[in-house]
Scaffold this motif. Structure first.
Motif, PDB file in Angstrom:
ATOM      1  N   GLU A 199       0.834  -1.200   0.000  1.00 55.24           N
ATOM      2  CA  GLU A 199       0.000   0.000   0.000  1.00 55.24           C
ATOM      3  C   GLU A 199       0.873   1.255   0.000  1.00 55.24           C
ATOM      4  O   GLU A 199       0.588   2.231  -0.708  1.00 55.24           O
ATOM      5  N   LEU A 200       1.956   1.233   0.768  1.00 53.53           N
ATOM      6  CA  LEU A 200       2.877   2.358   0.806  1.00 53.53           C
ATOM      7  C   LEU A 200       3.492   2.586  -0.571  1.00 53.53           C
ATOM      8  O   LEU A 200       3.601   3.722  -1.045  1.00 53.53           O
ATOM      9  N   LEU A 201       3.867   1.503  -1.219  1.00 53.78           N
ATOM     10  CA  LEU A 201       4.443   1.584  -2.565  1.00 53.78           C
ATOM     11  C   LEU A 201       3.454   2.203  -3.549  1.00 53.78           C
ATOM     12  O   LEU A 201       3.822   3.063  -4.356  1.00 53.78           O
ATOM     13  N   SER A 202       2.210   1.781  -3.474  1.00 53.63           N
ATOM     14  CA  SER A 202       1.212   2.289  -4.420  1.00 53.63           C
ATOM     15  C   SER A 202       0.977   3.787  -4.229  1.00 53.63           C
ATOM     16  O   SER A 202       0.688   4.504  -5.190  1.00 53.63           O
ATOM     17  N   ARG A 203       1.115   4.273  -3.005  1.00 55.00           N
ATOM     18  CA  ARG A 203       0.889   5.688  -2.739  1.00 55.00           C
ATOM     19  C   ARG A 203       2.040   6.575  -3.202  1.00 55.00           C
ATOM     20  O   ARG A 203       1.838   7.735  -3.571  1.00 55.00           O
ATOM     21  N   TYR A 204       3.253   6.037  -3.173  1.00 54.74           N
ATOM     22  CA  TYR A 204       4.422   6.860  -3.461  1.00 54.74           C
ATOM     23  C   TYR A 204       5.153   6.472  -4.740  1.00 54.74           C
ATOM     24  O   TYR A 204       6.178   7.053  -5.055  1.00 54.74           O
ATOM     25  N   GLN A 205       4.646   5.493  -5.479  1.00 51.99           N
ATOM     26  CA  GLN A 205       5.320   5.061  -6.700  1.00 51.99           C
ATOM     27  C   GLN A 205       5.438   6.196  -7.707  1.00 51.99           C
ATOM     28  O   GLN A 205       6.481   6.379  -8.348  1.00 51.99           O
ATOM     29  N   SER A 206       4.384   6.977  -7.865  1.00 57.17           N
ATOM     30  CA  SER A 206       4.424   8.073  -8.837  1.00 57.17           C
ATOM     31  C   SER A 206       5.464   9.119  -8.447  1.00 57.17           C
ATOM     32  O   SER A 206       6.084   9.745  -9.311  1.00 57.17           O
ATOM     33  N   HIS A 207       5.669   9.304  -7.153  1.00 57.71           N
ATOM     34  CA  HIS A 207       6.680  10.254  -6.679  1.00 57.71           C
ATOM     35  C   HIS A 207       8.072   9.790  -7.085  1.00 57.71           C
ATOM     36  O   HIS A 207       8.881  10.585  -7.590  1.00 57.71           O
ATOM     37  N   VAL A 208       8.352   8.501  -6.894  1.00 53.78           N
ATOM     38  CA  VAL A 208       9.651   7.944  -7.286  1.00 53.78           C
ATOM     39  C   VAL A 208       9.832   8.030  -8.799  1.00 53.78           C
ATOM     40  O   VAL A 208      10.894   8.420  -9.291  1.00 53.78           O
ATOM     41  N   ASP A 209       8.795   7.669  -9.541  1.00 53.00           N
ATOM     42  CA  ASP A 209       8.869   7.711 -11.005  1.00 53.00           C
ATOM     43  C   ASP A 209       9.158   9.122 -11.499  1.00 53.00           C
ATOM     44  O   ASP A 209       9.924   9.313 -12.454  1.00 53.00           O
ATOM     45  N   ARG A 210       8.547  10.113 -10.858  1.00 57.89           N
ATOM     46  CA  ARG A 210       8.733  11.506 -11.284  1.00 57.89           C
ATOM     47  C   ARG A 210      10.177  11.958 -11.037  1.00 57.89           C
ATOM     48  O   ARG A 210      10.777  12.621 -11.890  1.00 57.89           O
ATOM     49  N   ASP A 230      13.695  -0.355 -13.643  1.00 61.92           N
ATOM     50  CA  ASP A 230      14.588  -1.168 -12.818  1.00 61.92           C
ATOM     51  C   ASP A 230      15.135  -0.354 -11.654  1.00 61.92           C
ATOM     52  O   ASP A 230      15.275  -0.863 -10.529  1.00 61.92           O
ATOM     53  N   LEU A 231      15.428   0.913 -11.911  1.00 64.35           N
ATOM     54  CA  LEU A 231      15.919   1.786 -10.849  1.00 64.35           C
ATOM     55  C   LEU A 231      14.841   1.996  -9.785  1.00 64.35           C
ATOM     56  O   LEU A 231      15.123   1.977  -8.585  1.00 64.35           O
ATOM     57  N   ALA A 232      13.615   2.186 -10.243  1.00 58.56           N
ATOM     58  CA  ALA A 232      12.505   2.375  -9.306  1.00 58.56           C
ATOM     59  C   ALA A 232      12.325   1.141  -8.432  1.00 58.56           C
ATOM     60  O   ALA A 232      12.068   1.245  -7.219  1.00 58.56           O
ATOM     61  N   GLN A 233      12.465  -0.032  -9.026  1.00 58.31           N
ATOM     62  CA  GLN A 233      12.353  -1.274  -8.263  1.00 58.31           C
ATOM     63  C   GLN A 233      13.450  -1.362  -7.206  1.00 58.31           C
ATOM     64  O   GLN A 233      13.196  -1.757  -6.061  1.00 58.31           O
ATOM     65  N   GLU A 234      14.661  -0.944  -7.582  1.00 58.65           N
ATOM     66  CA  GLU A 234      15.771  -0.964  -6.631  1.00 58.65           C
ATOM     67  C   GLU A 234      15.547   0.038  -5.501  1.00 58.65           C
ATOM     68  O   GLU A 234      15.927  -0.211  -4.346  1.00 58.65           O
ATOM     69  N   VAL A 235      14.914   1.176  -5.815  1.00 59.33           N
ATOM     70  CA  VAL A 235      14.579   2.150  -4.771  1.00 59.33           C
ATOM     71  C   VAL A 235      13.726   1.492  -3.702  1.00 59.33           C
ATOM     72  O   VAL A 235      13.984   1.615  -2.495  1.00 59.33           O
ATOM     73  N   TRP A 236      12.701   0.761  -4.131  1.00 60.06           N
ATOM     74  CA  TRP A 236      11.784   0.163  -3.164  1.00 60.06           C
ATOM     75  C   TRP A 236      12.406  -1.007  -2.418  1.00 60.06           C
ATOM     76  O   TRP A 236      12.028  -1.293  -1.281  1.00 60.06           O
ATOM     77  N   ILE A 237      13.364  -1.662  -3.042  1.00 58.13           N
ATOM     78  CA  ILE A 237      14.105  -2.703  -2.321  1.00 58.13           C
ATOM     79  C   ILE A 237      14.887  -2.072  -1.173  1.00 58.13           C
ATOM     80  O   ILE A 237      14.913  -2.595  -0.047  1.00 58.13           O
TER      81      ILE A 237
END
Length: 217
Positions: free
Chosen positions: A48-59, A73-80
């Protein structure tokens, strides 16, 4: 003393009650607390946290590396990294800024790994393209200032203008204007002097203003 104990107990009880709610009904603050409980972050709460902030990371990654094809791939590594380190976050209210730093630091880590060797690019020099050279001041295809321009058109053009900046200028202006970092922080993060940071930001602003002048007018 009894009133203080009662108030403390009520606060703790209220927090336990809120954390028993389904993740999508939790506030961002309580959601982060839920992720920090237990030996590992709760996977449902973390999703749920990922879904709320994914667009922020992508931006952030889009503005820092618009020409990279592996931003996903970078975004995935951020969340890891967030998953592994979220328990270290002492102030949940600062999660957004903490997340921004993880994404930015990852970008610089990857940039160092790639060991890009490029010559400095002048904002005043022509830009090389496949069929020759063009000036940085590209005529916009958008309607003239006399037309009623939609707000979205302006921001779309702004994204393009930022992406067209040389990498050093683009990174600096993104960290300052989008992430809101202080000049000193940017200097430390990018490894250049404070004067260089200020110069790059000033020149990037001037360039963006010239490209977007018709909208400003």
């Amino acid at each position: 003393m009894s009133q203080a104990i009662s108030a403390s107990w009520s606060t703790a009880q209220g927090r336990r009650t809120s954390l028993n709610l389904s993740p999508e009904r939790l506030s961002n603050y309580d959601l982060i607390l839920s992720c920090q409980e237990g030996f590992k972050p709760d996977r449902i709460a973390f999703s749920e946290l990922l879904s709320r902030y994914q667009s922020h990371v992508d931006r952030i990654l889009y503005h820092l590396a618009p020409d990279w094809q592996d931003r996903a791939d970078l975004a995935q590594e951020v969340w890891i990294r967030v998953y592994r380190n979220i328990k270290r976050l002492k102030e949940p209210v600062k999660f957004r800024g903490w997340l921004s730093r993880i994404a930015t630091n990852l970008f610089y880590d990857e940039l160092r790994k790639r060991k890009r060797v490029s010559h400095p690019i002048s904002l005043d020099a022509p830009r090389r393209v496949d069929d020759g050279e063009i000036e940085w001041d590209i005529v916009s295809d958008y309607p003239s200032p006399d037309d009623n321009l939609a707000t979205r058109e302006f921001y779309d053009r702004l994204k393009v203008a930022i992406a067209d900046l040389p990498e050093a200028f683009r990174t600096t202006i993104v960290l300052r204007e989008i992430e809101g970092m202080a000049y000193e922080e940017i200097a430390q993060m990018t490894g250049v002097s404070l004067g260089t940071v200020k110069s790059r930001i000033a020149r990037a602003r001037t360039k963006l203003q010239s490209v977007l002048q018709q909208y400003i007018d």
